[in-house]
Scaffold this active site. Structure first.
Site, mmCIF file in Angstrom:
data_model
loop_
_atom_site.group_PDB
_atom_site.id
_atom_site.type_symbol
_atom_site.label_atom_id
_atom_site.label_comp_id
_atom_site.label_asym_id
_atom_site.label_seq_id
_atom_site.Cartn_x
_atom_site.Cartn_y
_atom_site.Cartn_z
ATOM 1 N N ASN A 117 -29.801 -70.280 -36.185
ATOM 2 C CA ASN A 117 -29.775 -70.624 -34.763
ATOM 3 C C ASN A 117 -29.443 -69.375 -33.957
ATOM 4 O O ASN A 117 -28.760 -68.478 -34.448
ATOM 5 C CB ASN A 117 -28.711 -71.702 -34.504
ATOM 6 C CG ASN A 117 -28.680 -72.148 -33.050
ATOM 7 O OD1 ASN A 117 -29.736 -72.316 -32.425
ATOM 8 N ND2 ASN A 117 -27.493 -72.340 -32.499
ATOM 9 N N HIS A 119 -27.508 -68.323 -30.497
ATOM 10 C CA HIS A 119 -26.554 -68.903 -29.550
ATOM 11 C C HIS A 119 -26.187 -67.840 -28.510
ATOM 12 O O HIS A 119 -25.880 -66.699 -28.871
ATOM 13 C CB HIS A 119 -25.299 -69.374 -30.298
ATOM 14 C CG HIS A 119 -24.292 -69.992 -29.390
ATOM 15 N ND1 HIS A 119 -24.454 -71.260 -28.852
ATOM 16 C CD2 HIS A 119 -23.131 -69.506 -28.889
ATOM 17 C CE1 HIS A 119 -23.430 -71.525 -28.067
ATOM 18 N NE2 HIS A 119 -22.609 -70.482 -28.064
ATOM 19 N N SER A 146 -25.606 -64.340 -30.505
ATOM 20 C CA SER A 146 -25.383 -64.294 -31.952
ATOM 21 C C SER A 146 -26.468 -65.098 -32.656
ATOM 22 O O SER A 146 -26.843 -66.179 -32.191
ATOM 23 C CB SER A 146 -24.042 -64.942 -32.319
ATOM 24 O OG SER A 146 -22.987 -64.464 -31.512
ATOM 25 N N ASP A 155 -22.122 -74.413 -34.022
ATOM 26 C CA ASP A 155 -21.965 -72.989 -33.707
ATOM 27 C C ASP A 155 -20.873 -72.305 -34.545
ATOM 28 O O ASP A 155 -20.180 -71.402 -34.055
ATOM 29 C CB ASP A 155 -21.666 -72.783 -32.203
ATOM 30 C CG ASP A 155 -22.764 -73.351 -31.320
ATOM 31 O OD1 ASP A 155 -23.928 -73.351 -31.748
ATOM 32 O OD2 ASP A 155 -22.458 -73.789 -30.195
HETATM 33 C C1 GRF Z 1 -31.554 -69.507 -25.384
HETATM 34 O O1 GRF Z 1 -30.684 -68.983 -24.434
HETATM 35 C C2 GRF Z 1 -30.830 -69.768 -26.674
HETATM 36 O O2 GRF Z 1 -29.788 -68.890 -26.918
HETATM 37 C C3 GRF Z 1 -30.266 -71.155 -26.455
HETATM 38 O O3 GRF Z 1 -31.263 -71.831 -25.715
HETATM 39 C C4 GRF Z 1 -32.038 -70.885 -24.982
HETATM 40 C C5 GRF Z 1 -33.461 -71.126 -25.370
HETATM 41 O O4 GRF Z 1 -34.368 -70.370 -24.616
HETATM 42 N N1 GRF Z 1 -29.935 -71.748 -27.712
HETATM 43 P P1 GRF Z 1 -35.897 -70.315 -25.021
HETATM 44 O O5 GRF Z 1 -36.412 -71.754 -25.071
HETATM 45 O O6 GRF Z 1 -36.000 -69.652 -26.355
HETATM 46 O O7 GRF Z 1 -36.565 -69.542 -23.928
#
Ligand code: GRF
Length: 202
Positions: A117, A119, A146, A155
Site C-alpha cells: 500500500n 500511504h 510511505s 497502516d
Molecule cells: C494517494 O494519496 C495515496 O497515498 C492514498 O490515496 C491517494 C490515491 O491517489 N492512499 P491516486 O488515486 O493514486 O491518484
C-alpha cells in the site's frame, strides 16, 4: 570480462517478472505511475489486472492502456470475487493505490506479505485519513509518504520505502497533497520493483 557479460545477460534473460494486480477506487494517478514504470524492460513486475470497487477515472485509463480491468461493485461478496479474479489471473502481488475499502483480516491472511500500500504520511506517524490536514494541525515540520506491506492492522506493516519533504510556512493541505503525491509517484514504482524482484526469485 566477456564471460561476466554473458552471465549478466543470461541472468537478465532468466529474470521472471512478477504478476501484479492494482486495486483502485478513484483517479488512479499512482496506477498510472506504476503502469509507466512497468514499461521498462528491466522492471521486475507486469501489471496484469486492475480491480476497482466502482467505475472510476483510473478504470478508464487502465482500459485505454489495454490492461484487463474489472469493477466489482458487490460490497458483500467483494473479497470472494476479488480472490477469484486474482487467482484466475495467477496474480502474485497486489498493490493498493488509493483503494478505500479496508480488507478483512482473513483476506490479508490469505495474501500475507503479498499486498503493498502507499500511504500519504511518514509512517508510523499519521496513520488513517486526512494526513495532510493533520500534519499541519499538529505542527509537523516534515511530511511525506510511505510504501508498506499490508497487515491486519491498518497502516502498520513493514515500511519498504519512504520519501520526505519539509513543511513550509504558509503551506496549505492542498499544497502538501500535491507535493506528497509527486513523491508517491516516485517511490511506489521503486518499492514495487524491489519487492517484486524478490518474489520473482521463488
Ligand atoms: C494517494 O494519496 C495515496 O497515498 C492514498 O490515496 C491517494 C490515491 O491517489 N492512499 P491516486 O488515486 O493514486 O491518484
Amino acid at each position: 570480462m566477456v564471460r561476466g557479460l554473458m552471465e549478466a545477460r543470461a541472468t537478465k534473460l532468466r529474470m521472471r517478472k512478477c504478476r501484479v494486480a492494482v486495486l483502485i477506487s478513484g483517479r488512479g494517478s499512482n496506477l498510472r505511475a506504476l503502469l509507466k514504470a512497468a514499461q521498462a524492460d528491466d522492471f521486475s513486475a507486469t501489471i496484469d489486472l486492475v480491480v476497482s470497487e466502482r467505475d472510476s477515472d483510473g478504470c478508464v485509463f487502465a482500459r485505454d492502456a489495454g490492461i484487463e480491468t474489472r469493477v466489482i461493485d458487490d460490497k458483500i461478496n467483494f473479497e470472494t470475487k476479488l480472490h477469484e479474479w486474482l487467482s484466475s489471473r495467477s496474480i502474485e502481488l497486489v498493490c493498493l493505490a488509493g483503494f478505500m475499502p479496508i480488507l478483512s483480516p482473513s483476506f490479508v491472511g490469505v495474501w500475507r506479505a503479498r499486498i503493498l500500500n502507499i500511504h500519504p504520511s511518514l509512517l508510523p506517524k499519521l496513520r488513517g485519513l486526512d494526513t495532510h490536514k493533520r500534519a499541519l494541525a499538529e505542527g509537523h515540520k516534515e511530511h511525506g509518504c510511505s510504501v508498506h506491506i499490508v497487515t491486519e492492522k491498518i497502516d502498520e506493516g513493514e515500511v519498504l520505502e519512504q520519501a520526505r519533504l519539509t513543511i513550509k510556512a504558509g503551506d496549505s493541505h492542498e499544497d502538501l497533497a500535491a507535493r506528497v503525491l509527486k513523491l508517491e509517484h516516485k517511490i511506489y514504482p521503486q518499492a514495487l520493483d524491489k519487492y517484486a524482484r524478490k518474489i520473482a526469485l521463488y
